[in-house]
Write an enzyme that holds these catalytic residues in place. Sequence first.
Site, PDB file in Angstrom:
ATOM      1  N   ASN A   1      -5.306   1.727  -6.512  1.00 30.69           N
ATOM      2  CA  ASN A   1      -4.163   0.945  -6.027  1.00 30.69           C
ATOM      3  C   ASN A   1      -2.921   1.821  -5.820  1.00 30.69           C
ATOM      4  O   ASN A   1      -1.920   1.358  -5.288  1.00 30.69           O
ATOM      5  CB  ASN A   1      -3.838  -0.209  -6.977  1.00 30.69           C
ATOM      6  CG  ASN A   1      -4.377  -1.535  -6.469  1.00 30.69           C
ATOM      7  OD1 ASN A   1      -4.881  -1.629  -5.351  1.00 30.69           O
ATOM      8  ND2 ASN A   1      -4.277  -2.561  -7.287  1.00 30.69           N
ATOM      9  N   TYR A   2      -3.002   3.086  -6.285  1.00 37.85           N
ATOM     10  CA  TYR A   2      -1.942   4.047  -5.971  1.00 37.85           C
ATOM     11  C   TYR A   2      -2.527   5.054  -4.995  1.00 37.85           C
ATOM     12  O   TYR A   2      -2.694   6.227  -5.297  1.00 37.85           O
ATOM     13  CB  TYR A   2      -1.459   4.767  -7.234  1.00 37.85           C
ATOM     14  CG  TYR A   2      -0.739   3.898  -8.241  1.00 37.85           C
ATOM     15  CD1 TYR A   2      -0.194   2.674  -7.871  1.00 37.85           C
ATOM     16  CD2 TYR A   2      -0.583   4.313  -9.557  1.00 37.85           C
ATOM     17  CE1 TYR A   2       0.472   1.884  -8.795  1.00 37.85           C
ATOM     18  CE2 TYR A   2       0.097   3.528 -10.486  1.00 37.85           C
ATOM     19  CZ  TYR A   2       0.616   2.317 -10.099  1.00 37.85           C
ATOM     20  OH  TYR A   2       1.281   1.547 -11.016  1.00 37.85           O
TER      21      TYR A   2
ATOM     22  N   ASP B   1       0.834  -1.200   0.000  1.00 36.93           N
ATOM     23  CA  ASP B   1       0.000   0.000   0.000  1.00 36.93           C
ATOM     24  C   ASP B   1       0.872   1.255   0.000  1.00 36.93           C
ATOM     25  O   ASP B   1       1.799   1.373   0.806  1.00 36.93           O
ATOM     26  CB  ASP B   1      -0.913   0.005   1.235  1.00 36.93           C
ATOM     27  CG  ASP B   1      -2.009   1.036   1.094  1.00 36.93           C
ATOM     28  OD1 ASP B   1      -3.105   0.670   0.666  1.00 36.93           O
ATOM     29  OD2 ASP B   1      -1.748   2.233   1.389  1.00 36.93           O
TER      30      ASP B   1
ATOM     31  N   GLY C   1       1.098  -8.461  -3.022  1.00 31.74           N
ATOM     32  CA  GLY C   1       0.267  -9.503  -2.422  1.00 31.74           C
ATOM     33  C   GLY C   1      -1.052  -9.589  -3.179  1.00 31.74           C
ATOM     34  O   GLY C   1      -1.679  -8.563  -3.449  1.00 31.74           O
TER      35      GLY C   1
ATOM     36  N   CYS D   1       5.205  -5.732 -10.777  1.00 33.34           N
ATOM     37  CA  CYS D   1       6.120  -5.867  -9.650  1.00 33.34           C
ATOM     38  C   CYS D   1       5.755  -7.183  -8.982  1.00 33.34           C
ATOM     39  O   CYS D   1       4.601  -7.398  -8.609  1.00 33.34           O
ATOM     40  CB  CYS D   1       5.899  -4.690  -8.705  1.00 33.34           C
ATOM     41  SG  CYS D   1       6.435  -4.972  -7.032  1.00 33.34           S
TER      42      CYS D   1
END
Length: 537
Positions: A475-476, A115, A182, A178
């Site tokens: 997600n960013y 995160d 997870g 990347c």
Amino acid sequence: MMLPNFSVSSLVFFLLISASWAHTRTPPSIQDNLTKCLSKYSQTSVPFSQAFFTPNTSTFTTVLESSAQNLRYLVPSMPKPEFIFTPVHDSHVQAAVICSKKLQIHLRVRSGGHDYEGLSYVSQIETPFIVVDLAKLRSVNVDIKNNAAWIQAGATIGEVYYRVAEKSKTHGFPAGLCTSLGVGGHITGGAYGSMMRKYGLAADNAIDARIVDVKGKILDRKAMGEDLFWAIRGGGGASFGIILWWKIKLVPVPATVTVFAVAKTLETGATKLLHRWQQVAPVIDEDLFIRVFIQLANGTKTGSKTVTTVYQAQFLGGADRLVHVMQKSFPELGVTRKDCTETSWIKAVLFIAGYPSGTPTEVLLQGKSTGKNYFKAKSDFVQNPIPETGLQGLWKRLLQEASPLMILTPYGGMMSKISESAIPFPHRGVLFKIQYVSGWQEGDKTEAKHMNWIRKLYSYMAPYVTMSPRQAYVNYKDLDLGINKKSNTSFIEASSWGYRYFKDNFNRLVKIKTKVDPNNFFRHEQSIPPLPKRGHH
Ligand SMILES: Cc1cc2nc3c(=O)[nH]c(=O)nc-3n(C[C@H](O)[C@H](O)[C@H](O)COP(=O)(O)OP(=O)(O)OC[C@H]3O[C@@H](n4cnc5c(N)ncnc54)[C@H](O)[C@@H]3O)c2cc1C
Ligand SMILES: *[C@@H]1O[C@H](CO)[C@@H](O)[C@H](O)[C@H]1NC(C)=O
Ligand SMILES: *[C@@H]1O[C@H](CO)[C@@H](O)[C@H](O)[C@H]1NC(C)=O
Ligand SMILES: *[C@@H]1O[C@H](CO)[C@@H](O)[C@H](O)[C@H]1NC(C)=O
Ligand SMILES: *[C@@H]1O[C@H](CO)[C@@H](O)[C@H](O)[C@H]1NC(C)=O
């Protein structure tokens, strides 16, 4: 002489303590209460005495820091959890939900720890909090015959890729670039990667899930219903429940995949080329994904700096066809046969992730990230090519920062064929996405300077990117866009970032949230808020 004295005082001490226990018993700590509760509600004989970490144990810091990717959230001034719990069985996660609710301790859940704002291991809005770290729940069960796999939340996406490739050279999965991400937090935020133009996002290819809901029940797709299953495929982590497993649909990949990386600096025509890339990359053959890294490099004069643009590509096919596609659609980049490397899909994964060539694929099983730093990042989406004058202003700003990074990711292909409301991820009809990053290694001393730089860059870019809303990728995570200040944040407060991440899908996410978690148990700085309960008249 000393000995009797000592004994007497110890005896007195002992009596005092026993007396105080007998009369006013030291109340059990939060940790004691949690441990007891977790043991009580875990419906399994799998023991988990090794699964508790309290701040006074030597392993606490190691576990806390293990997968945390942004060092900015590990500095001493950041709040620390009261307790870390690392479940080793699905039922332990159910127990964690039940007990955190019963004992009214705020819960954060972590899968891969990537995160951007540390939301899986730091709460800046309430104390105390505990972290439920799913790192020990990382099975990957691949079923090639049915083109599917059940993957557990704590597995990294690299482990998933490895296990798929181990069974078949012609199956793959379209998720992140990347490899230490997870799958628990990654897929629930959308999850894009180098096959997005051909197959869409990982969330577009999730076909079932098992989650723990707010009551501590395990639900699969059928039991949770299509609304909730829609919400968890792109609605962002930790708003609706805890994902234990995803069932993913595997996609075909050719036995031969080709990659290249070609660099151009300002001196060798980077500006014109990037202007061209913006028009070409989103419409080129869907088998081809060409992203651009923009960074600083040494200039030709000693001590001078320049901007370099690196075009990193993956092509689902052989080099001859790739060269043909490039000559036809993007000859300006000048890619020839000798720039291209033919390889397998799994080795292309390593290339794209930045591993040195020759790294064995087994590195993916270590589940480790390639490096950590202090960073701040932001995102934008672009609908019309940025003019050359806009790029020139950008270069000026990049040259003012120590270690800036921009990554441009092309859309088009399958991305634009899927409707904006198919899943909560709404950014479909754009040309490309921009990610801005400032990274540093000196701790919090220089933080303010870097934060200031990236915020100014973001305002500079406003005229060139989507507006009303200015879209951003959930997600960013970017807390500059606004935060929930308390557990019952209003819809109005949350809409400041909600529409940017989800456009109109935000409304449906709020409705689903209100239905499945009306008391807002699953919450964080940017979780989806439920609508307030209707008053009794
Ligand atoms: C170096 C780096 C590279 C990246 N590359 C890509 C990329 O190529 N493509 C892309 O799409 N994104 C990329 N990302 C962003 C990434 O997808 C998100 O950060 C994602 O949320 C990470 O998931 P995680 O499980 O690793 O993170 P975590 O920090 O564990 O979780 C992220 C969020 O999801 C919640 N969450 C975690 N596990 C669960 C669960 N099991 N159930 C419910 N909620 C959960 C957390 O509480 C937190 O709010 C990258 C991030 C980094 C740092
Ligand atoms: C732990 O539980 C006991 C008994 O219910 C309670 O009295 C005590 O206050 C709890 N401790 C904390 C720190 O909440
Ligand atoms: C750590 O603290 C917890 C809770 O206060 C306590 O139960 C435990 O015994 C302590 N452990 C050590 C090693 O001091
Ligand atoms: C750039 O130059 C500096 C010295 O000015 C040198 O230390 C560094 O290694 C160079 N970097 C690259 C990528 O060549
Ligand atoms: C939300 O918070 C406000 C004050 O911060 C409070 O007045 C209100 O009762 C709370 N609502 C709920 C549903 O908890």
